[in-house]
Write a protein that holds these residues in place. Structure first.
Motif, PDB file in Angstrom:
ATOM      1  N   VAL A  38       0.808  -1.224   0.000  1.00 37.00           N
ATOM      2  CA  VAL A  38       0.000   0.000   0.000  1.00 37.00           C
ATOM      3  C   VAL A  38       0.840   1.272   0.000  1.00 37.00           C
ATOM      4  O   VAL A  38       0.294   2.377  -0.088  1.00 37.00           O
ATOM      5  CB  VAL A  38      -0.941   0.040   1.234  1.00 37.00           C
ATOM      6  N   PRO A  81      -9.021   1.389  -0.633  1.00 40.56           N
ATOM      7  CA  PRO A  81      -7.957   0.391  -0.757  1.00 40.56           C
ATOM      8  C   PRO A  81      -6.721   0.675   0.094  1.00 40.56           C
ATOM      9  O   PRO A  81      -5.917  -0.237   0.329  1.00 40.56           O
ATOM     10  CB  PRO A  81      -7.623   0.434  -2.258  1.00 40.56           C
ATOM     11  N   SER A 141      -6.474  -1.728   3.342  1.00 39.58           N
ATOM     12  CA  SER A 141      -6.540  -3.175   3.174  1.00 39.58           C
ATOM     13  C   SER A 141      -5.287  -3.673   2.466  1.00 39.58           C
ATOM     14  O   SER A 141      -4.751  -2.994   1.585  1.00 39.58           O
ATOM     15  CB  SER A 141      -7.779  -3.556   2.367  1.00 39.58           C
ATOM     16  N   SER A 186      -5.498  -6.383   0.735  1.00 40.97           N
ATOM     17  CA  SER A 186      -6.031  -7.224  -0.334  1.00 40.97           C
ATOM     18  C   SER A 186      -6.785  -6.421  -1.388  1.00 40.97           C
ATOM     19  O   SER A 186      -7.593  -6.975  -2.122  1.00 40.97           O
ATOM     20  CB  SER A 186      -6.963  -8.286   0.271  1.00 40.97           C
ATOM     21  N   ASP A 187      -6.540  -5.103  -1.437  1.00 38.46           N
ATOM     22  CA  ASP A 187      -7.180  -4.229  -2.428  1.00 38.46           C
ATOM     23  C   ASP A 187      -8.695  -4.246  -2.292  1.00 38.46           C
ATOM     24  O   ASP A 187      -9.425  -4.084  -3.276  1.00 38.46           O
ATOM     25  CB  ASP A 187      -6.763  -4.622  -3.852  1.00 38.46           C
ATOM     26  N   ARG A 188      -9.179  -4.466  -1.069  1.00 41.21           N
ATOM     27  CA  ARG A 188     -10.616  -4.411  -0.816  1.00 41.21           C
ATOM     28  C   ARG A 188     -11.065  -2.963  -0.644  1.00 41.21           C
ATOM     29  O   ARG A 188     -10.273  -2.037  -0.648  1.00 41.21           O
ATOM     30  CB  ARG A 188     -10.963  -5.213   0.447  1.00 41.21           C
ATOM     31  N   ARG A 246     -12.904  -0.963  -2.448  1.00 38.51           N
ATOM     32  CA  ARG A 246     -12.798  -0.061  -3.600  1.00 38.51           C
ATOM     33  C   ARG A 246     -13.964   0.932  -3.619  1.00 38.51           C
ATOM     34  O   ARG A 246     -13.840   2.038  -4.158  1.00 38.51           O
ATOM     35  CB  ARG A 246     -12.792  -0.896  -4.885  1.00 38.51           C
TER      36      ARG A 246
END
Length: 487
Positions: free
Chosen positions: A96, A436, A439, A441-443, A445
């Protein structure tokens, strides 16, 4: 003179006014009784009525109009809260930093409306009093300007921190405390003390991006655990994760989490400590927003239930007193010696003058009064921001009801893209924090975090409204594109 305690009385007055509004006696746009008139009618003090009206403002029931009085706010749809999060089950490498760096770079740009980085209003900080104390300490103790303050830090400050910890149910001694360069260094030192590169760290989801950055920088892996927006991390999901994975540490914000503002019930904190102790997993407790709770009584820290020295309690004065001083601390339990060693090899120590100044403020400067002022201000700003989001964001938007602090988590309807929304807002001079960031996990959005720490101004209100309009436009385009696709 009021015959009941202030807190009970002003809430009773607020309840009476609310009843008039809900019954229809006072309708949207109607002027509510003036402060003086209601004071006479209820036979209470003017300050009690003002407290009642401030409470109703925070709840979005009434609004103040300059040089006019208080009026019933138009009824808006109430935004629902987000559901418990549903992150992926397995541990992830973290990446991140690049996104976080871009967003934080905007925080120093004074041309932008600062809805992104979580920064408390500098006007709420006791800068003048701190300046006087700093000068006084420097005159009385000139050696503090020219000496090292090696770990664990100045005894005067550690003694004051141990006294503060009593409010959280913790029986600490000055020897339990190590002074650090802010809470971030405390958390960093704790992770380094108990884990190594490649190890799995369990944490809330969504979580503060700074914690993800630490995990990323240390080459560790993040295991995101489902988290409820009010009650915090799911103990059932955490228990399953501890059975399934080789978790080396758990990093949690039980009191006023960032970004959700959740607060674990005290009974759940106790179960959290017991669960992790049964697995031999240290708990790193981030308490940095804990003093900014909105509850009547101070919530207990998870550390209060620690019987084996497995909880490492971290905090600082950056959110409540002196952001620029960067004075933090950790009570690391059985890991204290290792943390103190790592502190020395990392940064030798903290400036002695700043430690002594904070210690003097805690002893003589009215820290309790400072905290009460901050809580009132942030509660008001959270309420105003919730009201603005409810009025201007797309239908179906969900918003948290934080237990304290000064950030708000907003969940837009599916199809929204907070990264694209961030770029659109930036072009209009508004910074936000896209989901994002929070997170591994790119959650999230379709989520964003809003900073509510700034003074409430027409510019802030217009900026929130504009972000809502941009989200509306984005969702409209998304619907149009889906409608244009061939069957």
């Amino acid at each position: 003179m009021d015959t009941q305690t202030g807190s009970v009385l002003y809430e009773a007055v607020a309840s009476d006014v609310s009843a008039l509004i809900h019954s229809g006696t006072l309708g949207p746009g109607d002027r509510v009784p003036s402060v003086r008139r209601l004071s006479r009618q209820k036979r209470v003090s003017i300050s009690t009525v003002l407290q009642a009206y401030r409470l109703l403002e925070n709840r979005g029931v009434i609004e103040a109009r300059p040089q006019s009085g208080y009026y019933v706010r138009p009824r808006l749809r109430a935004a629902a809260e987000p559901a418990i999060s549903d992150p992926p089950r397995g541990p992830r490498q973290v990446g991140v930093h690049d996104l976080v760096s871009r967003v934080l770079a905007a925080a120093s740009d004074t041309r932008l409306v600062p809805l992104g980085a979580a920064l408390p209003d500098h006007e709420l900080m006791p800068a003048a009093k701190l300046q006087r104390m700093l000068s006084s300490v420097a005159r009385r103790r000139p050696r503090s300007l020219t000496t090292y303050a090696v770990p664990p830090g100045r005894l005067e400050l550690r003694r004051q921190i141990a006294r503060l910890a009593l409010d959280w149910g913790c029986n600490l001694t000055p020897d339990d405390v190590v002074v650090t360069h802010g809470c971030m260094e405390a958390l960093n030192l704790c992770l380094r003390a108990v884990a190594k590169p490649g190890d799995i760290i369990a944490l809330e989801s969504p979580t503060y991006f700074g914690l993800l950055q630490i995990i990323e920088s240390l080459g560790m892996r993040a295991l995101e655990i489902p988290t409820h927006p009010r009650d915090g991390i799911s103990l059932e999901a955490l228990a399953l994760a501890c059975e399934r994975e080789k978790v080396k540490a758990c990093l949690v914000m039980p009191n006023v989490s960032n970004p959700l503002g959740s607060m674990m019930p005290d009974a759940a904190k106790k179960r959290l400590v017991q669960l992790l102790a049964a697995h031999g997993i240290p708990l790193i407790e981030d308490q940095v927003y804990g003093d900014l709770h909105f509850a009547r009584a101070h919530p207990r820290a998870a550390k209060a239930y620690d019987r084996q020295g497995m909880v490492m309690l971290c905090s600082s004065f950056s959110k409540t007193l002196a952001p620029g001083f960067r004075v933090g601390w950790v009570a690391a339990g059985r890991y204290r010696a290792q943390v103190e060693k790592l502190k020395f090899v990392s940064s030798v120590g903290n400036p002695e003058l700043l430690q002594l100044t904070i210690a003097e403020f805690l002893e003589n400067g009215g820290y309790d009064h400072q905290l009460r002022s901050l809580r009132r201000a942030f509660s008001d700003r959270i309420g105003r921001t919730q009201h603005a989001v409810s009025g201007h964001f797309p239908a179906g938007t969900r918003v948290t009801s934080p237990s304290g602090g000064f950030v708000l988590w907003v969940e837009l309807p599916q199809g929204a893209d907070s990264l694209a929304l961030y770029e659109s807002a930036m072009r209009e001079g508004i910074s936000i924090a896209p989901g994002p960031m929070f997170s591994a996990s790119d959650r999230y959005r379709n989520c964003l975090r809003l900073n509510c720490g700034c003074a409430w101004t027409p510019a802030i209100e217009r900026a929130i409204a504009r972000v809502g309009q941009l989200a509306q436009q984005q969702l409209g385009r998304s619907v149009a594109r889906r409608g244009a696709r061939p069957p």
